[in-house]
Design a protein around this motif. Structure first.
Motif, short mmCIF file in Angstrom:
data_model
loop_
_atom_site.label_atom_id
_atom_site.label_comp_id
_atom_site.label_asym_id
_atom_site.label_seq_id
_atom_site.Cartn_x
_atom_site.Cartn_y
_atom_site.Cartn_z
N ALA A 60 -9.75 4.42 -8.29
CA ALA A 60 -9.59 3.48 -7.40
C ALA A 60 -10.82 3.68 -6.14
O ALA A 60 -11.11 2.55 -5.82
CB ALA A 60 -8.25 3.79 -6.53
N LEU A 113 0.75 -1.21 -0.01
CA LEU A 113 0.02 0.15 0.21
C LEU A 113 0.61 1.37 -0.16
O LEU A 113 0.52 2.26 -0.62
CB LEU A 113 -0.99 -0.06 1.26
N ARG A 158 -0.43 -3.19 -11.76
CA ARG A 158 -0.22 -3.91 -10.35
C ARG A 158 -1.65 -3.48 -9.28
O ARG A 158 -1.57 -3.71 -8.31
CB ARG A 158 0.92 -3.02 -9.51
N ALA A 159 -2.50 -2.98 -10.22
CA ALA A 159 -3.62 -2.71 -9.33
C ALA A 159 -4.30 -4.10 -8.58
O ALA A 159 -4.79 -3.80 -7.45
CB ALA A 159 -4.89 -2.34 -10.25
N ARG A 214 1.20 6.89 -7.05
CA ARG A 214 0.22 7.95 -7.11
C ARG A 214 0.96 9.22 -6.89
O ARG A 214 0.50 10.26 -7.68
CB ARG A 214 -0.89 7.84 -6.12
N LEU A 269 -0.07 1.71 -12.13
CA LEU A 269 -0.80 1.63 -11.18
C LEU A 269 -2.00 0.33 -11.76
O LEU A 269 -2.35 -0.12 -10.78
CB LEU A 269 -1.47 2.86 -10.72
N PHE A 271 -2.00 -4.39 -5.58
CA PHE A 271 -2.59 -3.32 -4.54
C PHE A 271 -3.96 -3.50 -3.81
O PHE A 271 -4.13 -3.36 -2.78
CB PHE A 271 -2.60 -1.98 -5.22
N ASP A 272 -5.00 -3.86 -4.88
CA ASP A 272 -6.15 -4.11 -4.23
C ASP A 272 -6.25 -5.51 -3.29
O ASP A 272 -6.95 -5.39 -2.28
CB ASP A 272 -7.39 -4.22 -5.55
N GLU A 302 3.74 1.32 -1.53
CA GLU A 302 4.19 1.44 -2.75
C GLU A 302 3.16 2.01 -3.84
O GLU A 302 3.66 2.76 -4.72
CB GLU A 302 4.79 0.13 -3.31
N ARG A 303 1.93 1.81 -3.50
CA ARG A 303 0.82 2.26 -4.35
C ARG A 303 0.88 3.92 -3.94
O ARG A 303 0.73 4.70 -5.07
CB ARG A 303 -0.44 1.71 -3.93
N SER A 304 1.09 4.34 -2.71
CA SER A 304 1.03 5.70 -2.56
C SER A 304 2.26 6.44 -3.33
O SER A 304 2.11 7.75 -3.90
CB SER A 304 1.15 5.81 -1.14
N GLU A 328 -4.93 -4.23 -0.14
CA GLU A 328 -5.74 -3.41 0.48
C GLU A 328 -7.17 -4.21 1.16
O GLU A 328 -7.42 -4.14 2.24
CB GLU A 328 -6.14 -2.20 -0.28
#
Length: 933
Positions: free
Chosen positions: A357, A331, A600-601, A338, A597, A604-605, A333-335, A608
């Motif tokens: 998202a 998470l 790798r969604a 973004r 993003l 990330f999802d 890494e996703r930030s 999350e």
């Protein structure tokens, strides 16, 4: 007595030959006057050795046939009676043939009789080829019939004249008593008594003259007798004192020593048995101690297993911690991506990606809500179905899984909530609040399954109680919480104590009147105990009783409607969220950071999405670790309890070992005392005659003197009496007294001879009088008993009191039998006092007649009654018929053709006789009408 089943006549009166079945209880013989009704009964009387009616005899009937011979044959029953014997033993068949053969011999008629086993026809009786039938005379035949039940008493009644049978109620009391005596008793005893009394008077006159002379001689002998008695008394006391000192006291001392030895032997035996029992109990305690030691070893093994589980829980905790750390890293890494997207494409792209998202997350959230709602709807449906089928309350997954394991192992059990019913709905909340910690308590059906159930509970870490010790609930304490609860089965003792200890009050203010230490609870669930008072919280979900089941069903139904409404509202939102996510995904296509993003969604999802579960697993791992530590603590606490039990058993073992030692130490002095008693006994017995050891004689001596101590006291008393009394010690006084006594004896012998004669006369007179009175009373009692039994069958109260029997000749000679009848509770009437109707007169005569024939040893039999229905109306005919059917005898009843048809109602068999027509040689055969049963 036997009954008649068949009758065959040959050349009897104007009948040539015919065979009649008579196997029925009530047989009616009907026909005009002169048609042969009495003739038929006289044939039966002749067959049974009775007198014919009137002035007739069997010769009159056989002469009319104008033949040289005649036969009367009957088949009668020969079934075993209440004693198992047959009436005509040694005949062993169920039927016996009685035959009377009448022949002309030398101008006169002779008759012979025979009894044959089975149904034997006349031709076989006449041939008698194998000599199986023995013909006997009249007297021998009567004796044989008496053994079969036709006693002389019954024969006298059966031979009553025609018309007398229905006029017995017209007899005077004296005449009726004479008839009863003629049947049951013996009136000759009164004549014997009169002769004996005359003999007694003559003997008493002679005895009085001899008595005067004897009295003078007795006065002279009395003086010398007193002196001789004084000498004999001195001699007896002296001999008794010598016997006490030389024989009786040693014998009693020996007997008491033997008794003491037996008692001591029994006491030593009981001590040995107690010593053996104590040793066995000590051995058992030591074996049980080994079992507790083994249980301790098993508990220590469980503690090692719990420690292993604690280590495994720690490993799961570390793994869950690493999983949470990895998800949080993704998470982060996703930030960062973004942030890069914002630098490359500006804030709008970031907002677009954030919107995408957010839309994607909202879509996933709505999809998860839909799945959860569907699963919840299915779960509520299953719970509602179970509640409607009266299944147990819903339990959590751990309890359900553990109960499945118990069922698979064959361990019968039930939940506590399944056997509790709350009888007062107002107190449902309070009961639920108190019993909430025990909802999932499991009760074992068999106590012997406890170790297997506990082993499963340990393996599954089952957090609720498993209770094997159950008992039926005791009576509820008045005003307690247990008073509003009904138990369907046995419960733990602690639960009954808990519920009986808590008193019900309306509110806290109402508890002021209770003692200070009383535990109470209000309807709202405010509870006071030894630690203080608090509110237990009123549960919204009920588990116990029918009210809980109804509330669950209502709540489940409401929950299902709520879930269904939520699903209907959720599905349009789900469709709109899907459209928004698809549109935003298309706008983000082509931007590099956005592509990263997007690429790798899923990761990330997934991070999350899994982060809450990972955190939940981390929380669960922390809880499991705490539970493992708690389990370890419980096992260690159990080990401390086992150590306490081992210490208690050790104390019991030490106490029992001390008791065994005490018994062993107490036995030695007792054995030494026993040895001394045995030596004393041997010393006393040395040189003692064998007859002095007779136990029966010694027991009599003990009863007489109350032991050796009493014998010694008696010896001292005798010595004092001999020393202080004035005694005649010269034995010549016996000679003088003997001479005078011999003279008196000679005179007394003469007197005694006459007195014996007089006593014999008195005894004979007394026996004659007693025999007459006893026979009279016994006869009246037996006849009265028969009358009352028949009166019960006829619904008539019959009273037959024993006549007043004074010890006087005239009173005994004038005694009569007063019989009184009470019809329909209208008052008692006598024998012939004119108060009874015609039907009642007949009923009285029938009861008096049949009572003469009753014999408890030989029930049944048969009765001949001539025209009992004469002058009776229909109602009385029916009443007489009902009475006849209620008795057990066989009745042959004659009746003219002019009677009402109701006379045939009780009959199972009707015989119709007809007159011989002028000019015919033989009368028509007897007609037969048999009732279909």
């Amino acid at each position: 007595m036997f009954h008649i089943k068949q009758l065959e006549l040959v050349h009897w009166d104007y009948w040539r030959r015919f065979n009649l079945p008579l196997d029925a209880q009530i047989i009616t013989i009907v026909g005009p006057n002169g048609s042969g009704k009495t003739t038929l009964l006289d044939a039966l009387r002749t067959l049974f050795g009775l007198r014919c009616s009137g002035k007739r005899d069997f010769r009159r009937y056989v002469r009319r046939a104008n033949r040289s011979f005649a036969w009367i044959r009957a088949v009668v029953a020969n079934r075993p009676g209440s004693t198992g014997k047959r009436p005509f033993f040694p005949c062993l068949k169920d039927e016996v043939t009685l035959a009377c053969r009448i022949r002309r011999a030398g101008g006169d008629w002779t008759r012979d009789y025979a009894i044959a086993d089975g149904d034997v026809p006349i031709e076989a009786l006449e041939a008698n080829e194998d000599r199986a039938v023995e013909w006997v005379g009249y007297r021998d035949y009567q004796s044989r019939l008496a053994w079969g039940g036709l006693t002389p008493a019954i024969a006298k009644v059966l031979a009553l004249e025609q018309g007398d049978t229905d006029k017995l109620c017209e007899y005077s009391p004296k005449a009726l008593l004479e008839l009863v005596f003629d049947v049951f008793g013996d009136k000759e005893v009164l004549d014997n008594y009169a002769a004996a009394q005359e003999e007694q008077n003559n003997a008493e006159k002679e005895l009085a003259a001899l008595g005067l002379d004897l009295d003078r001689l007795r006065a002279q002998a009395e003086t010398k007798r007193l002196e001789a008695d004084r000498f004999l008394e001195w001699k007896q006391l002296d001999d008794e004192a010598r016997a006490l000192a030389a024989e009786i006291i040693p014998r009693l001392e020996t007997t008491e020593l033997e008794r003491d030895i037996r008692l001591a032997r029994d006491e030593l035996g009981r001590s040995r048995q107690e010593h053996q029992r104590s040793e066995d109990e000590l051995r058992r305690l030591r074996e049980h101690g080994k079992g507790v030691e083994a249980e301790k070893a098993a508990a220590e093994a469980r503690r090692n297993t719990a420690r292993q589980h604690d280590l495994e829980a720690e490993k799961r905790h570390l793994a869950a911690h690493d999983e949470v750390r990895d998800a949080e890293k993704l998470l982060a890494e996703r930030s960062a991506l973004r942030t890069r997207l914002a630098r490359e494409a500006g804030d709008a792209a970031v907002d677009l990606e954030a919107a995408h998202a957010k839309a994607d997350a909202r879509l996933l959230h709505l999809q998860r809500q839909e799945r959860e709602a569907i699963a919840a709807f299915e779960d509520k449906t299953a719970q509602l179905r179970a509640a409607r089928e009266h299944r147990s309350p819903p339990a959590d997954a751990d309890v359900a899984r553990f109960r499945s394991r118990l069922k698979a192992e064959g361990i019968g059990h039930r939940a506590l909530a399944e056997i509790i019913e709350v009888t007062d709905p107002d107190w449902q909340g309070a009961v639920e609040a108190v019993l909430r910690p025990y909802r999932s308590v499991l009760l074992l059906d068999r106590e012997q399954d406890r170790h297997a159930a506990w082993a499963l509970g340990e393996a599954e870490r089952f957090r609720h109680f498993i209770v094997p010790e159950l008992e039926m609930a005791p009576p509820a304490t008045r005003g307690s919480l247990a008073e509003v609860i009904r138990f369907a089965d046995a419960i733990p003792r602690w639960l009954a104590d808990l519920l009986n200890r808590i008193q019900r009050v309306d509110d806290a203010d109402a508890a002021r009147r209770l003692p200070r230490e009383t535990e109470w609870i209000t309807r709202d669930g405010y509870h006071r105990e030894r630690r203080g008072a608090r509110h237990l919280g009123k549960p919204t979900d009920f588990h116990f009783g029918e009210l809980a089941r109804g509330a669950r069903m209502k709540q489940l139904d409401a929950d299902m409607h709520s879930i269904d409404a939520r699903l209907r509202a959720l599905r349009p939102e789900l469709d709109a969220a899907k459209e928004d996510a698809d549109a935003l995904r298309a706008r983000l296509h082509g931007i590099e950071a956005a592509q990263l993003l997007s690429a790798r969604a899923d990761d990330f999802d997934n991070a999350e999405r899994t982060l809450p579960d990972a955190r939940a697993r981390l929380t669960a791992a922390i809880a499991d670790r705490a539970e493992a530590k708690g389990e370890l603590e419980r096992i260690e606490q159990s080990l401390r309890g086992i150590d306490i039990e081992i210490d208690r058993r050790r104390r019991d073992t030490d106490s029992l070992a001390r008791r065994v030692q005490e018994l062993a130490s107490e036995a030695a002095p007792r054995r030494r005392d026993q040895a001394k008693r045995i030596l004393n006994l041997r010393r006393l017995r040395r040189g003692m005659p064998a007859d002095w050891r007779d136990p029966a004689a010694n027991a009599l001596l003990i009863d007489k003197y109350d032991g050796a101590r009493g014998a010694r006291a008696e010896l001292e008393r005798l010595r004092q009496r001999l020393a202080g009394g004035e005694w005649v010690t010269d034995d010549t006084v016996l000679t003088l007294a003997g001479r005078l006594k011999a003279d008196v004896n000679d005179r007394e012998a003469q007197y005694a001879e006459r007195e014996r004669h007089c006593s014999a006369a008195r005894r004979i007179t007394g026996e004659a009088r007693a025999a007459y009175i006893a026979k009279l009373r016994a006869t009246v009692r037996q006849y009265g008993k028969n009358l009352r039994a028949l009166g019960d069958l006829a619904n008539v109260d019959v009273d037959c009191p024993v006549p007043a029997l004074d010890n006087d000749d005239r009173a005994l000679a004038s005694a009569g039998l007063e019989v009184r009848f009470d019809f329909d509770r209208k008052g008692a009437v006598g024998l012939n006092d004119g108060e009874a109707s015609g039907g009642q007169q007949v009923m009285k005569s029938l009861i008096l007649l049949i009572a003469l024939l009753m014999d408890e040893a030989r029930p049944g039999g048969f009765v001949f009654i001539d025209e009992p229905f004469a002058h009776l109306d229909i109602a009385n005919i029916d009443r007489v018929g009902t009475f006849l059917r209620a008795t057990r005898a066989q009745y042959l009843i004659t009746t003219p053709v002019t009677h009402n048809a109701n006379v045939f109602a009780p009959a199972q068999l009707t015989l119709v006789t007809r007159k011989k027509k002028p000019g015919d040689d033989w009368a028509p055969p007897i007609g037969l009408i048999q009732r279909a049963m």
